[in-house]
Write a protein that holds these residues in place. Sequence first.
Motif, PDB file in Angstrom:
ATOM      1  N   PRO A  20      70.283  19.686 -21.167  1.00 43.42           N
ATOM      2  CA  PRO A  20      69.594  20.423 -20.089  1.00 43.42           C
ATOM      3  C   PRO A  20      70.544  21.213 -19.191  1.00 43.42           C
ATOM      4  O   PRO A  20      70.182  22.287 -18.707  1.00 43.42           O
ATOM      5  N   GLU A  80      71.199  14.149 -23.356  1.00 42.46           N
ATOM      6  CA  GLU A  80      70.972  14.384 -21.920  1.00 42.46           C
ATOM      7  C   GLU A  80      71.937  15.420 -21.328  1.00 42.46           C
ATOM      8  O   GLU A  80      71.738  15.883 -20.205  1.00 42.46           O
ATOM      9  N   HIS A 132      62.908   9.844 -26.411  1.00 41.79           N
ATOM     10  CA  HIS A 132      63.778   9.620 -25.258  1.00 41.79           C
ATOM     11  C   HIS A 132      63.314   8.467 -24.378  1.00 41.79           C
ATOM     12  O   HIS A 132      64.146   7.713 -23.856  1.00 41.79           O
ATOM     13  N   ASP A 133      62.010   8.328 -24.230  1.00 42.07           N
ATOM     14  CA  ASP A 133      61.455   7.341 -23.294  1.00 42.07           C
ATOM     15  C   ASP A 133      61.444   5.947 -23.935  1.00 42.07           C
ATOM     16  O   ASP A 133      60.852   5.748 -24.996  1.00 42.07           O
ATOM     17  N   THR A 146      58.561  11.807 -13.893  1.00 37.74           N
ATOM     18  CA  THR A 146      59.819  11.626 -14.608  1.00 37.74           C
ATOM     19  C   THR A 146      60.858  12.566 -13.994  1.00 37.74           C
ATOM     20  O   THR A 146      60.505  13.590 -13.400  1.00 37.74           O
ATOM     21  N   ASP A 147      62.138  12.189 -14.155  1.00 33.64           N
ATOM     22  CA  ASP A 147      63.212  13.086 -13.694  1.00 33.64           C
ATOM     23  C   ASP A 147      63.676  14.002 -14.810  1.00 33.64           C
ATOM     24  O   ASP A 147      64.471  14.915 -14.582  1.00 33.64           O
ATOM     25  N   TYR A 148      63.187  13.716 -16.024  1.00 35.00           N
ATOM     26  CA  TYR A 148      63.680  14.443 -17.202  1.00 35.00           C
ATOM     27  C   TYR A 148      62.890  15.741 -17.362  1.00 35.00           C
ATOM     28  O   TYR A 148      62.116  15.903 -18.301  1.00 35.00           O
ATOM     29  N   THR A 149      63.113  16.664 -16.423  1.00 36.93           N
ATOM     30  CA  THR A 149      62.336  17.905 -16.405  1.00 36.93           C
ATOM     31  C   THR A 149      63.224  19.123 -16.225  1.00 36.93           C
ATOM     32  O   THR A 149      64.357  19.021 -15.727  1.00 36.93           O
ATOM     33  N   LYS A 156      66.640  18.916 -14.064  1.00 38.92           N
ATOM     34  CA  LYS A 156      67.843  18.720 -14.884  1.00 38.92           C
ATOM     35  C   LYS A 156      68.537  20.002 -15.378  1.00 38.92           C
ATOM     36  O   LYS A 156      69.596  19.918 -15.985  1.00 38.92           O
ATOM     37  N   ARG A 190      55.967  19.631 -23.589  1.00 38.33           N
ATOM     38  CA  ARG A 190      56.922  18.536 -23.814  1.00 38.33           C
ATOM     39  C   ARG A 190      56.871  18.224 -25.308  1.00 38.33           C
ATOM     40  O   ARG A 190      55.804  17.985 -25.864  1.00 38.33           O
ATOM     41  N   PHE A 236      61.491  15.984 -23.262  1.00 37.21           N
ATOM     42  CA  PHE A 236      61.909  16.770 -22.095  1.00 37.21           C
ATOM     43  C   PHE A 236      60.742  17.628 -21.599  1.00 37.21           C
ATOM     44  O   PHE A 236      60.180  18.416 -22.359  1.00 37.21           O
TER      45      PHE A 236
END
Length: 443
Positions: A74, A71, A156-157, A117-120, A124, A104, A109
């Motif tokens: 990014p 993490e 990741h998820d 999702t916030d994982y973008t 990020k 993705r 990511f």
Amino acid sequence: MKRFLSISVFLIIFQPIIAQQNYVPTNENMEARQWFQEAKFGLFIHWGVYSVLGDGEWVMNNQNISIDDYEKLPSFFNPIDFDAEEWVKMAKDAGMKYITITSRHHDGFSMFDSQVTDYTIVKKTPYKKDILKPLAAACKKEGIKLFFYYSLLDWHDDNYFPRGRTGTKIPGRADGNWEEYIIFMKAQLTELLTNYGEIAGIWFDGHWDQKEWDGEKYGKVKVDWHYEEIYKLIHDLQPQCLIGNNHHLAPIEGEDFQMFERDLPGQNTTGWGTNASDVGELPMEVCETINGSWGFNLKDNKHKSEKELVQYIIRSAGYGSNLLLNVGPMPNGEIQLEHIKSLEKVGIWMRENGETIYKTTAGPVAPTDDMAFTRRGDTMYLHILNDTKELFFVENFKGKIKSMHLYKSKEKVNHKINEYGMFIEVPNNKKNQIDTIIEIILK
Ligand code: JFZ
């Protein structure tokens, strides 16, 4: 009871893959398939935050990088030299008709602006911008079609649970809920098919992660991928959108093309590829790397030569297939100079000889190590790829020939056909290092 039991046992052991049932492709979809079949050459792009580490797109798995550590990546990803127009022009000049980019990958990511999702890339990275947006705009401007690669597998998820065969040693993963994961994927696919204009196709990957593996062969799939719903969702949103899935199986209902990873159709040279018996009737696509890696790999200098690249286009076309040739852009957003140069050379060849590739189908005789045939109507192109003899032999050739000559120069080529095949006389000084093309007009 006994009967009921054996039926349930049967269902458990042979868990069927439920596909989009009774799928009838729309007219738009059939037209898109035709376009795809004729396109013959596309650019694959593997790009993600993994490029920062310069060790390929599997680095999270290969180095067992924990969720927390990964993490951090990014925040180093700031591709200030990314220019979508430049990428698209490079592809177009190489003779490519479409681009397939990783929206993705397995690291989970999102390289686009996703609300689920916030994982973008937007939320990020210091770059803060969606890269698919300018790419879609540049493709539209240049008349290049755009496909999105979408990973079914996610390291990741937490909701990617039960976990598959890969990523098992990545620290920091927690148990989650599979149905939630399916809902998430459907929401993301809806975004991808709503916010970027017309999308030519979705390229799924990761199915194989959930297949049981006993060290020698694959067993059943452990999860329900909900392909029926997912494929239907895609076709409802964009009927022309072509669905392909890198599952290495025979096509599943609802799919519109079949892909072959680093493999010519049905050859299964890797051992985990697609068997000849699983080659279906859909348009085909072979994918291959420009060096040895998909994602940017700093130490990979096994750049394929112009000859290898051009010959792979020809061999793919000889099977009636497209070639999707991959580059892995660097973290700054540039494509390696070596690869730009290679693609320029391929482009020159395609401008001179593309007529023998685009809009062709497989020829009358399957490709061998030494040659491949392509065909359009009554015109056939024999591509001699590896010829040491002045008398070239094509086994099993049948057909009545009106004329035969060297492509471009139009010089007549002498030949003889007997019950074994066809003998063709090509003087050594008329041969081309990469491809000697002979145009054959049938009666
Ligand atoms: C898959 C991805 O894992 C890879 O990163 C890349 O995107 C490529 C195009 O597709 O590659 C695979 C797929 C399946 C297996 C191995 C690599 N397999 O079944 O062993």
